[in-house]
Design a protein around this motif. Structure first.
Motif, PDB file in Angstrom:
ATOM      1  N   UNK A   1     -39.549  18.677  -0.426  1.00 23.00           N
ATOM      2  CA  UNK A   1     -38.958  19.909  -0.909  1.00 23.00           C
ATOM      3  C   UNK A   1     -38.529  20.751   0.298  1.00 23.00           C
ATOM      4  N   UNK A   2     -37.323  21.281   0.233  1.00 19.02           N
ATOM      5  CA  UNK A   2     -36.778  22.085   1.318  1.00 19.02           C
ATOM      6  C   UNK A   2     -37.695  23.266   1.626  1.00 19.02           C
ATOM      7  N   UNK A   3     -37.897  23.522   2.927  1.00 18.30           N
ATOM      8  CA  UNK A   3     -38.749  24.628   3.350  1.00 18.30           C
ATOM      9  C   UNK A   3     -40.192  24.228   3.554  1.00 18.30           C
ATOM     10  N   UNK A   4     -40.526  23.002   3.147  1.00 17.78           N
ATOM     11  CA  UNK A   4     -41.889  22.512   3.292  1.00 17.78           C
ATOM     12  C   UNK A   4     -42.030  21.824   4.645  1.00 17.78           C
ATOM     13  N   UNK A   5     -43.131  22.077   5.314  1.00 20.21           N
ATOM     14  CA  UNK A   5     -43.367  21.492   6.624  1.00 20.21           C
ATOM     15  C   UNK A   5     -44.117  20.178   6.432  1.00 20.21           C
ATOM     16  N   UNK A   6     -43.538  19.097   6.975  1.00 19.71           N
ATOM     17  CA  UNK A   6     -44.140  17.776   6.861  1.00 19.71           C
ATOM     18  C   UNK A   6     -44.301  17.203   8.257  1.00 19.71           C
ATOM     19  N   UNK A   7     -45.516  16.867   8.623  1.00 20.84           N
ATOM     20  CA  UNK A   7     -45.774  16.274   9.927  1.00 20.84           C
ATOM     21  C   UNK A   7     -47.030  16.850  10.541  1.00 20.84           C
ATOM     22  N   UNK A   8     -47.332  16.388  11.730  1.00 21.70           N
ATOM     23  CA  UNK A   8     -48.506  16.850  12.458  1.00 21.70           C
ATOM     24  C   UNK A   8     -48.078  17.913  13.459  1.00 21.70           C
ATOM     25  N   UNK A   9     -48.557  19.145  13.289  1.00 23.71           N
ATOM     26  CA  UNK A   9     -48.189  20.189  14.253  1.00 23.71           C
ATOM     27  C   UNK A   9     -48.502  19.731  15.678  1.00 23.71           C
ATOM     28  N   UNK A  10     -47.609  20.011  16.574  1.00 25.48           N
ATOM     29  CA  UNK A  10     -47.784  19.607  17.960  1.00 25.48           C
ATOM     30  C   UNK A  10     -47.027  18.340  18.304  1.00 25.48           C
ATOM     31  N   UNK A  11     -46.603  17.576  17.306  1.00 21.84           N
ATOM     32  CA  UNK A  11     -45.895  16.318  17.540  1.00 21.84           C
ATOM     33  C   UNK A  11     -44.574  16.245  16.777  1.00 21.84           C
ATOM     34  N   UNK A  12     -44.328  17.188  15.905  1.00 20.33           N
ATOM     35  CA  UNK A  12     -43.119  17.126  15.086  1.00 20.33           C
ATOM     36  C   UNK A  12     -41.926  17.737  15.801  1.00 20.33           C
ATOM     37  N   UNK A  13     -40.750  17.339  15.348  1.00 17.57           N
ATOM     38  CA  UNK A  13     -39.507  17.873  15.893  1.00 17.57           C
ATOM     39  C   UNK A  13     -39.307  19.312  15.404  1.00 17.57           C
ATOM     40  N   UNK A  14     -38.542  20.105  16.144  1.00 18.57           N
ATOM     41  CA  UNK A  14     -38.320  21.494  15.748  1.00 18.57           C
ATOM     42  C   UNK A  14     -37.802  21.661  14.322  1.00 18.57           C
ATOM     43  N   UNK A  15     -36.909  20.773  13.879  1.00 14.62           N
ATOM     44  CA  UNK A  15     -36.378  20.903  12.521  1.00 14.62           C
ATOM     45  C   UNK A  15     -37.459  20.650  11.466  1.00 14.62           C
ATOM     46  N   UNK A  16     -38.431  19.800  11.790  1.00 15.44           N
ATOM     47  CA  UNK A  16     -39.555  19.586  10.877  1.00 15.44           C
ATOM     48  C   UNK A  16     -40.444  20.822  10.840  1.00 15.44           C
ATOM     49  N   UNK A  17     -40.725  21.388  12.010  1.00  9.94           N
ATOM     50  CA  UNK A  17     -41.580  22.572  12.096  1.00  9.94           C
ATOM     51  C   UNK A  17     -40.957  23.756  11.373  1.00  9.94           C
ATOM     52  N   UNK A  18     -39.641  23.757  11.292  1.00 14.50           N
ATOM     53  CA  UNK A  18     -38.924  24.846  10.630  1.00 14.50           C
ATOM     54  C   UNK A  18     -38.726  24.587   9.135  1.00 14.50           C
ATOM     55  N   UNK A  19     -39.163  23.403   8.668  1.00  9.61           N
ATOM     56  CA  UNK A  19     -39.013  23.071   7.256  1.00  9.61           C
ATOM     57  C   UNK A  19     -37.595  22.723   6.863  1.00  9.61           C
ATOM     58  N   UNK A  20     -36.754  22.360   7.840  1.00  7.82           N
ATOM     59  CA  UNK A  20     -35.342  22.021   7.590  1.00  7.82           C
ATOM     60  C   UNK A  20     -35.220  20.522   7.340  1.00  7.82           C
ATOM     61  N   UNK A  21     -35.695  20.075   6.196  1.00  8.21           N
ATOM     62  CA  UNK A  21     -35.699  18.659   5.868  1.00  8.21           C
ATOM     63  C   UNK A  21     -34.294  18.074   5.800  1.00  8.21           C
ATOM     64  N   UNK A  22     -33.290  18.916   5.582  1.00 11.07           N
ATOM     65  CA  UNK A  22     -31.908  18.434   5.562  1.00 11.07           C
ATOM     66  C   UNK A  22     -31.444  17.981   6.946  1.00 11.07           C
ATOM     67  N   UNK A  23     -32.132  18.421   7.999  1.00 11.30           N
ATOM     68  CA  UNK A  23     -31.775  18.050   9.371  1.00 11.30           C
ATOM     69  C   UNK A  23     -32.644  16.930   9.926  1.00 11.30           C
ATOM     70  N   UNK A  24     -33.686  16.534   9.194  1.00 11.66           N
ATOM     71  CA  UNK A  24     -34.599  15.489   9.655  1.00 11.66           C
ATOM     72  C   UNK A  24     -33.914  14.136   9.533  1.00 11.66           C
ATOM     73  N   UNK A  25     -34.016  13.346  10.586  1.00  7.51           N
ATOM     74  CA  UNK A  25     -33.408  12.023  10.596  1.00  7.51           C
ATOM     75  C   UNK A  25     -34.026  11.167  11.682  1.00  7.51           C
ATOM     76  N   UNK A  26     -33.365  10.082  12.050  1.00  7.46           N
ATOM     77  CA  UNK A  26     -33.894   9.196  13.087  1.00  7.46           C
ATOM     78  C   UNK A  26     -34.189   9.921  14.404  1.00  7.46           C
ATOM     79  N   UNK A  27     -33.366  10.910  14.743  1.00 11.32           N
ATOM     80  CA  UNK A  27     -33.601  11.673  15.975  1.00 11.32           C
ATOM     81  C   UNK A  27     -34.947  12.402  15.932  1.00 11.32           C
ATOM     82  N   UNK A  28     -35.398  12.770  14.745  1.00  9.81           N
ATOM     83  CA  UNK A  28     -36.706  13.431  14.596  1.00  9.81           C
ATOM     84  C   UNK A  28     -37.826  12.458  14.929  1.00  9.81           C
ATOM     85  N   UNK A  29     -37.658  11.194  14.532  1.00 10.47           N
ATOM     86  CA  UNK A  29     -38.642  10.166  14.867  1.00 10.47           C
ATOM     87  C   UNK A  29     -38.689   9.921  16.370  1.00 10.47           C
TER      88      UNK A  29
END
Length: 73
Positions: A1-29
């Motif tokens: 769900x958009x706006x939800x933070x998914x991942x482990x704080x300290x290791x996630x990409x900025x777009x994940x930390x911001x809850x921008x799931x629409x921007x999450x992709x291979x570059x986030x991995x």
């Protein structure tokens, strides 16, 4: 769900930390792999703080110490 933070704080990409799931992709991995490599090299996670909110704030801003500053060797 958009706006939800998914991942482990300290290791996630900025777009994940911001809850921008629409921007999450291979570059986030790739970012996450880099965060793990950072810890392997320094012995510390790239993003740390006094609280989860502090860690997420630093992650969103990309505020992490340079590896040589953490572990000069």
């Amino acid at each position: 769900m958009m706006g939800q933070i998914i991942g482990t704080p300290g290791y996630m990409a900025p777009e994940q930390a911001d809850g921008r799931l629409d921007l999450v992709g291979p570059h986030s991995d790739i970012f996450g792999l880099g965060a793990m490599l950072y810890e392997l090299l320094t012995g510390h996670p790239p993003f740390a703080g006094k609280s989860t909110i502090d860690v997420l704030r630093r992650t969103k801003r990309g505020e992490f110490p340079l590896p040589r500053a953490v572990c000069p060797d």
